[in-house]
Design an enzyme around this catalytic site. Structure first.
Site, PDB file in Angstrom:
ATOM      1  N   ASP A 185       0.583  -1.755   7.819  1.00 50.21           N
ATOM      2  CA  ASP A 185      -0.033  -1.668   6.494  1.00 50.21           C
ATOM      3  C   ASP A 185      -1.025  -0.514   6.498  1.00 50.21           C
ATOM      4  OD1 ASP A 185      -2.244  -2.359   4.451  1.00 50.21           O
ATOM      5  OD2 ASP A 185      -0.672  -3.779   3.933  1.00 50.21           O
ATOM      6  N   ASN A 193      -5.405   5.663  -3.701  1.00 51.23           N
ATOM      7  CA  ASN A 193      -4.936   5.774  -5.086  1.00 51.23           C
ATOM      8  C   ASN A 193      -6.088   5.992  -6.055  1.00 51.23           C
ATOM      9  OD1 ASN A 193      -2.124   5.567  -4.772  1.00 51.23           O
ATOM     10  ND2 ASN A 193      -2.227   3.345  -4.600  1.00 51.23           N
ATOM     11  N   HIS A 198      -2.359   8.303  -8.003  1.00 51.66           N
ATOM     12  CA  HIS A 198      -1.130   7.696  -7.487  1.00 51.66           C
ATOM     13  C   HIS A 198      -0.127   8.708  -6.934  1.00 51.66           C
ATOM     14  CE1 HIS A 198      -1.862   3.465  -8.435  1.00 51.66           C
ATOM     15  NE2 HIS A 198      -2.532   3.905  -9.499  1.00 51.66           N
ATOM     16  N   ASP A 202       1.453   8.196  -3.374  1.00 52.74           N
ATOM     17  CA  ASP A 202       2.892   8.170  -3.090  1.00 52.74           C
ATOM     18  C   ASP A 202       3.241   9.111  -1.941  1.00 52.74           C
ATOM     19  OD1 ASP A 202       3.283   6.350  -5.105  1.00 52.74           O
ATOM     20  OD2 ASP A 202       4.100   7.791  -6.543  1.00 52.74           O
ATOM     21  N   GLU A 228       2.467  -0.960   0.302  1.00 53.73           N
ATOM     22  CA  GLU A 228       2.225   0.004   1.368  1.00 53.73           C
ATOM     23  C   GLU A 228       2.556  -0.559   2.745  1.00 53.73           C
ATOM     24  OE1 GLU A 228      -1.814  -2.003   0.583  1.00 53.73           O
ATOM     25  OE2 GLU A 228       0.003  -1.443  -0.520  1.00 53.73           O
TER      26      GLU A 228
END
Length: 323
Positions: A185, A193, A198, A202, A228
Site C-alpha cells: 500500500d 492526490n 489526481h 495516477d 493504491e
C-alpha cells in the site's frame, strides 16, 4: 472480405522424388503461394514441422517407414503442431480410408493423380483458414489481456488475481507447493492526490506498479488489488523468501523517485506478507488474503515504510490507521 493471402510455407512430403518435385513445382507456379520445403518421409517431415513451422503440409498417404497415417498419429501427440493443417495425397478412393484420414486429423485430401488446379485451390483454402484461425486466436488473446488488465497501471486486475490465487492455493493443498502473498500500500497516497492532484497521483501509482513489476520473477503475479494497493502472488515461495523479496520491493519503492511532469515525488510503501509453507497453513485463498491484510495494517500502524510478516500474534484485527 479476406485480406490478401501472405506467402505461406508449405512442406511437401513424398518418398518419390519425381512426385515430390511435381507437387512442389505446381505450388511454386501458383505464384502467391509459397516457399516450398520438401521431405522424403513422415519422420523427416515431423522434424521439419517442429523446426520450420510450415503453414501447411501436403503429404503422400503411402510411404515406406513413416507414412501419412503415422505422421498424423505422431502429430496428434505434439500439441504444438496441431494447428498445422495436413492435406493428404492418396490414390485410395475407398470411403472408409477417407473417413479414417479425417478421424486421424487430416484437414483434407486430394486424389492421385492430382489435377494441379484442384491441388492449388485446396491449398489456398486451407492457408486462408489457417490465417483466419491465427487472426481469431490473436483477437481472443487481446480480448483476454484486456479482460484481466487494470487500465491505469497495466498490471493484472483483481479478477485475475483472484483466479490465480485460487489456483495456487489448490496447488498448495494438492502438492504441498509453498505459496506467499504480499499486499503493498502506497503510504499517504491521499496526501499525494491532495497536494499534487489526481493526475500526479495516477502517475505515482503507475510508476510504483512498474517498479514492483520489474522487481519480481516472471512466475510471480502482480495485480492491482484496489485503490493504491498492489498484490503480489509468489509461487513456490515460503516464509523466508517472501520476506526477503518484500524488503527488496520496499527499498526499491523508497529509492525510486517518480517524475510526473515537472514534479518529482518521493514515496514509500508498506508491505504485509503472509506465507503458507505447508497445506496445513492455509485452507483457502480468503484466509491468506486476510493474513496479508492484517500484516499490512500492522505495517501502517507501526510507522509505515516497513515490511511485516503475518504471525498468530497479529490475529486480532488491527484498526485501519488510514491512508
Amino acid at each position: 472480405r479476406l485480406r490478401p493471402m501472405p506467402r505461406g510455407r508449405i512442406l511437401v512430403v513424398d518418398d518419390s522424388a519425381p512426385v515430390r518435385a511435381a507437387v512442389a513445382e505446381t505450388l511454386r507456379q501458383a505464384g502467391d503461394l509459397a516457399e516450398v520445403l520438401e521431405a522424403e518421409d513422415g519422420l523427416v517431415a515431423l522434424r521439419l514441422m517442429a523446426e520450420e513451422r510450415p503453414d501447411l503440409v501436403v503429404c503422400d498417404l503411402v510411404m515406406p517407414g513413416c507414412d501419412g497415417i503415422q505422421l498424423l498419429r505422431l502429430r496428434a501427440a505434439k500439441p504444438e503442431l496441431a494447428s498445422i493443417p495436413v492435406l493428404i495425397l492418396t490414390a485410395d478412393t475407398e470411403l472408409d480410408r477417407k473417413v479414417e484420414l479425417f478421424d486421424r486429423g487430416a484437414s483434407d485430401y486430394v486424389c492421385k493423380p492430382f489435377d494441379p488446379r484442384e491441388l492449388v485451390a485446396r491449398v489456398r483454402v486451407h492457408l486462408r483458414l489457417k490465417l483466419m484461425a491465427e487472426d481469431l486466436a490473436a483477437a481472443n488473446e487481446k480480448l483476454y489481456r484486456l479482460s484481466c488488465t487494470d487500465p491505469l497501471t497495466e498490471l493484472f486486475n483483481r479478477r485475475h488475481f483472484n483466479n490465480v490465487l485460487d489456483v495456487e492455493v489448490a496447488r498448495l493443498q494438492r502438492y504441498g507447493i509453498p505459496l506467499a502473498l504480499i499486499l503493498a500500500d502506497i503510504d499517504h497516497f491521499k496526501r499525494v492526490n491532495d497536494e499534487h492532484g489526481h493526475p500526479v497521483g495516477d502517475e505515482v501509482l503507475r510508476r510504483v506498479a512498474v517498479t514492483l513489476g520489474r522487481s519480481v520473477r516472471k512466475a510471480d503475479v502482480v495485480a492491482r488489488y484496489g485503490g493504491e494497493e498492489i498484490a503480489i502472488v509468489l509461487t513456490n515461495t515460503g516464509t523466508a523468501g517472501a520476506f526477503v523479496l518484500a524488503e527488496r520491493l520496499r527499498a526499491a519503492v523508497e529509492t525510486t523517485p517518480v517524475q510526473a511532469g515537472e514534479r518529482t515525488v518521493r514515496c514509500t510503501a508498506s508491505f504485509g506478507v503472509a506465507a503458507a509453507d505447508t497445506s496445513a497453513d492455509v485452507t483457502d485463498a480468503a484466509k491468506l488474503v486476510t493474513r496479508a491484510d492484517c500484516a499490512l495494517y500492522a505495517a501502517k500502524r507501526d510507522g509505515r515504510n516497513r515490511v511485516v510478516m503475518w504471525s498468530p500474534a497479529l490475529e486480532p484485527a488491527a484498526s485501519d490507521p488510514g491512508a
